[in-house]
Every structure is written in C-alpha cells, then in structure tokens.
Design a protein around this motif. Structure first.
Motif, PDB file in Angstrom:
ATOM      1  N   PHE A   1       0.837  -1.202   0.000  1.00 49.89           N
ATOM      2  CA  PHE A   1       0.000   0.000   0.000  1.00 49.89           C
ATOM      3  C   PHE A   1       0.874   1.255   0.000  1.00 49.89           C
ATOM      4  N   ILE A   2       1.894   1.257   0.849  1.00 49.75           N
ATOM      5  CA  ILE A   2       2.782   2.416   0.950  1.00 49.75           C
ATOM      6  C   ILE A   2       3.496   2.669  -0.376  1.00 49.75           C
ATOM      7  N   ALA A   3       3.874   1.608  -1.087  1.00 48.29           N
ATOM      8  CA  ALA A   3       4.557   1.771  -2.379  1.00 48.29           C
ATOM      9  C   ALA A   3       3.690   2.488  -3.399  1.00 48.29           C
ATOM     10  N   ASP A   4       2.380   2.431  -3.239  1.00 44.04           N
ATOM     11  CA  ASP A   4       1.472   3.100  -4.166  1.00 44.04           C
ATOM     12  C   ASP A   4       1.239   4.569  -3.831  1.00 44.04           C
ATOM     13  N   ALA A   5       1.867   5.074  -2.784  1.00 39.48           N
ATOM     14  CA  ALA A   5       1.696   6.474  -2.399  1.00 39.48           C
ATOM     15  C   ALA A   5       2.253   7.402  -3.479  1.00 39.48           C
ATOM     16  N   GLY A   6       1.755   8.601  -3.507  1.00 40.09           N
ATOM     17  CA  GLY A   6       2.320   9.625  -4.377  1.00 40.09           C
ATOM     18  C   GLY A   6       1.959   9.525  -5.835  1.00 40.09           C
ATOM     19  N   ALA A   7       0.839   8.898  -6.152  1.00 37.64           N
ATOM     20  CA  ALA A   7       0.456   8.715  -7.554  1.00 37.64           C
ATOM     21  C   ALA A   7       0.250  10.033  -8.295  1.00 37.64           C
ATOM     22  N   THR A   8      -0.071  11.107  -7.580  1.00 35.19           N
ATOM     23  CA  THR A   8      -0.352  12.382  -8.247  1.00 35.19           C
ATOM     24  C   THR A   8       0.711  13.448  -7.986  1.00 35.19           C
ATOM     25  N   VAL A   9       1.834  13.061  -7.389  1.00 36.16           N
ATOM     26  CA  VAL A   9       2.915  14.017  -7.121  1.00 36.16           C
ATOM     27  C   VAL A   9       3.619  14.345  -8.431  1.00 36.16           C
ATOM     28  N   GLU A  10       3.727  15.652  -8.723  1.00 38.33           N
ATOM     29  CA  GLU A  10       4.409  16.093  -9.931  1.00 38.33           C
ATOM     30  C   GLU A  10       5.819  16.559  -9.597  1.00 38.33           C
ATOM     31  N   GLY A  11       6.696  16.510 -10.585  1.00 37.50           N
ATOM     32  CA  GLY A  11       8.075  16.949 -10.427  1.00 37.50           C
ATOM     33  C   GLY A  11       8.995  15.975 -11.131  1.00 37.50           C
TER      34      GLY A  11
ATOM     35  N   ASP B   1      11.895  13.012 -11.399  1.00 36.53           N
ATOM     36  CA  ASP B   1      11.985  11.746 -10.672  1.00 36.53           C
ATOM     37  C   ASP B   1      12.578  11.971  -9.280  1.00 36.53           C
ATOM     38  N   CYS B   2      13.661  12.726  -9.195  1.00 38.22           N
ATOM     39  CA  CYS B   2      14.328  12.945  -7.912  1.00 38.22           C
ATOM     40  C   CYS B   2      13.487  13.793  -6.960  1.00 38.22           C
ATOM     41  N   GLU B   3      12.831  14.819  -7.477  1.00 35.68           N
ATOM     42  CA  GLU B   3      11.946  15.619  -6.625  1.00 35.68           C
ATOM     43  C   GLU B   3      10.823  14.755  -6.067  1.00 35.68           C
ATOM     44  N   THR B   4      10.236  13.935  -6.915  1.00 38.48           N
ATOM     45  CA  THR B   4       9.157  13.051  -6.483  1.00 38.48           C
ATOM     46  C   THR B   4       9.679  12.026  -5.484  1.00 38.48           C
ATOM     47  N   ALA B   5      10.851  11.460  -5.727  1.00 38.70           N
ATOM     48  CA  ALA B   5      11.422  10.467  -4.813  1.00 38.70           C
ATOM     49  C   ALA B   5      11.684  11.068  -3.430  1.00 38.70           C
ATOM     50  N   HIS B   6      12.214  12.281  -3.381  1.00 40.37           N
ATOM     51  CA  HIS B   6      12.452  12.933  -2.087  1.00 40.37           C
ATOM     52  C   HIS B   6      11.136  13.194  -1.364  1.00 40.37           C
ATOM     53  N   HIS B   7      10.127  13.637  -2.091  1.00 45.09           N
ATOM     54  CA  HIS B   7       8.802  13.842  -1.489  1.00 45.09           C
ATOM     55  C   HIS B   7       8.278  12.515  -0.924  1.00 45.09           C
ATOM     56  N   LEU B   8       8.395  11.451  -1.721  1.00 48.63           N
ATOM     57  CA  LEU B   8       7.891  10.152  -1.279  1.00 48.63           C
ATOM     58  C   LEU B   8       8.692   9.583  -0.114  1.00 48.63           C
ATOM     59  N   TYR B   9       9.979   9.875  -0.054  1.00 50.90           N
ATOM     60  CA  TYR B   9      10.794   9.422   1.075  1.00 50.90           C
ATOM     61  C   TYR B   9      10.187   9.905   2.384  1.00 50.90           C
ATOM     62  N   ASN B  10       9.824  11.172   2.429  1.00 50.99           N
ATOM     63  CA  ASN B  10       9.194  11.726   3.637  1.00 50.99           C
ATOM     64  C   ASN B  10       7.843  11.074   3.906  1.00 50.99           C
ATOM     65  N   GLN B  11       7.061  10.883   2.867  1.00 49.14           N
ATOM     66  CA  GLN B  11       5.742  10.273   3.015  1.00 49.14           C
ATOM     67  C   GLN B  11       5.865   8.813   3.476  1.00 49.14           C
ATOM     68  N   ILE B  12       6.778   8.067   2.888  1.00 50.85           N
ATOM     69  CA  ILE B  12       6.984   6.662   3.271  1.00 50.85           C
ATOM     70  C   ILE B  12       7.415   6.581   4.732  1.00 50.85           C
ATOM     71  N   ASN B  13       8.350   7.427   5.138  1.00 51.82           N
ATOM     72  CA  ASN B  13       8.787   7.419   6.533  1.00 51.82           C
ATOM     73  C   ASN B  13       7.648   7.747   7.483  1.00 51.82           C
ATOM     74  N   HIS B  14       6.796   8.678   7.097  1.00 53.75           N
ATOM     75  CA  HIS B  14       5.621   8.998   7.922  1.00 53.75           C
ATOM     76  C   HIS B  14       4.738   7.753   8.082  1.00 53.75           C
ATOM     77  N   TYR B  15       4.476   7.067   6.976  1.00 50.30           N
ATOM     78  CA  TYR B  15       3.667   5.848   7.051  1.00 50.30           C
ATOM     79  C   TYR B  15       4.331   4.785   7.918  1.00 50.30           C
ATOM     80  N   LEU B  16       5.647   4.616   7.776  1.00 50.93           N
ATOM     81  CA  LEU B  16       6.358   3.603   8.570  1.00 50.93           C
ATOM     82  C   LEU B  16       6.348   3.927  10.060  1.00 50.93           C
ATOM     83  N   GLU B  17       6.219   5.197  10.389  1.00 48.48           N
ATOM     84  CA  GLU B  17       6.175   5.621  11.795  1.00 48.48           C
ATOM     85  C   GLU B  17       4.775   5.577  12.387  1.00 48.48           C
TER      86      GLU B  17
END
Length: 187
Positions: free
Chosen positions: A17-27, A29-45
């Motif tokens: 489920f967490i891997a599917d996060a960020g489907a609508t994030v624009e930017g 690849d690296c900008e999106t990956a950094h955004h998702l890193y924060n989101q994934i960590n939030h979910y893991l916490e």
C-alpha cells in the motif's frame, strides 16, 4: 478475537500500500522520490502493522517514462526490519491509475513475449513484453543523491548487505506481477 500481533501478510500488504503512495505528485523523478521518502517514513512511523518496525535503506526510486509521463509510473523502495536486521522487504508500486503510460507500457503489452534474460531460469523461459519492460526498468534503477543507497543499483545494494538472510518482495496489482518476476530475478 483480534490478533495481538500483526501477521507477515498484514505487514507485506501495508508495505505494498505504501509503495502506491504519491500517484499524483508532480516533479522530476528525484523531486518526487524525495517527497515520497518523507511520506513513506511517515507511514512507517504511524501505520499499523509496520509502525516503528521498518527503516528505508534503499530508495525510494521513482521512474517516469521519459518525455511522455507527467506522473510517476513506478515507485520502488527497500526496508529493513528494525528488530531483526537480517530481514528486508522490497516494495513495488502497482499501476498508477492517473498515468496512461503506465497502463499502456506495463499493463497492456502482454501479447508478445521475450526470453527471460535475468538470473537463473529454465531453458526456453519467456515473459510478456510488459513484464520484461518492468524488470528492465527495475534492473536499472538507482536512488537519487541524498536518498538511502544513492547511485547504487538494487542488485549491488543487496550484495553489500552481509547480514541479509530474508528478503520478501511485495506489491499490489502491477506491483504483484513485478514482485513475482523480481523475486525470481533476485533469487
């Protein structure tokens, strides 16, 4: 009666489920990956059943089909169990419902096949064009600067993990297909 501990299936479904996060994030690849890193960590916490039990150790990595995709087609990351450091999980996103390129290239190209060119396989093994494309993408991904495992291919990352004794590969939908081919490739 509710279980007192989360099952491995619940953990892997949550990571998928967490891997599917960020489907609508624009930017990029690296900008999106950094955004998702924060989101994934939030979910893991915060999400049961993974809460405070996993750390991102590689990625996330985002792939968009060059020149045509606006949103991410693939998200991939690796987590390590905080209590059993020998346990890792590779999480792969499913089809991005908002990105047509993902549907066209990784879901619908199934009529033709390619030889299996990754790791060990039975003689004459073949996979669909879509599965081959997805595996080729995964094979070539490297995390961006500033993310865990930066500039290291997935296979090289796993070779560097001396204590790795357990790797589970998880994903939902397209991520499930990618998980099964990735497991054979990495096995």
């Amino acid at each position: 009666v509710m279980p007192t501990t989360d099952t491995p299936i619940q953990v892997m479904l949550t990571l998928a489920f967490i891997a599917d996060a960020g489907a609508t994030v624009e930017g990029t690849d690296c900008e999106t990956a950094h955004h998702l890193y924060n989101q994934i960590n939030h979910y893991l916490e915060t999400m049961d059943p993974v809460k405070d039990n996993w750390d991102v150790v590689w990625g996330p990595v985002v792939f968009k089909f060059p020149l045509i995709a606006k949103l991410r087609d693939n998200t991939v990351f690796v987590v390590q169990n905080t209590k059993d450091k020998s346990q890792y999980a590779l999480a792969l996103s499913g089809t991005n419902p908002y990105e047509l390129t993902d549907w066209l290239f990784e879901d619908f190209l199934v009529a033709g096949t390619l030889p299996w060119d990754y790791g060990k396989s039975p003689a004459g093994a073949r996979i669909s064009l879509s599965a081959g494309l997805s595996l080729s993408i995964l094979h070539n991904l490297k995390p961006c600067q500033g993310l865990p495992g930066e500039n290291v291919h997935l296979t090289d990352f796993f070779k560097q993990q001396a204590g790795l004794t357990s790797l589970t590969v998880t994903g939902h939908s397209l991520g499930g297909e990618r998980a099964s081919t990735a497991a054979v490739w990495l096995g």
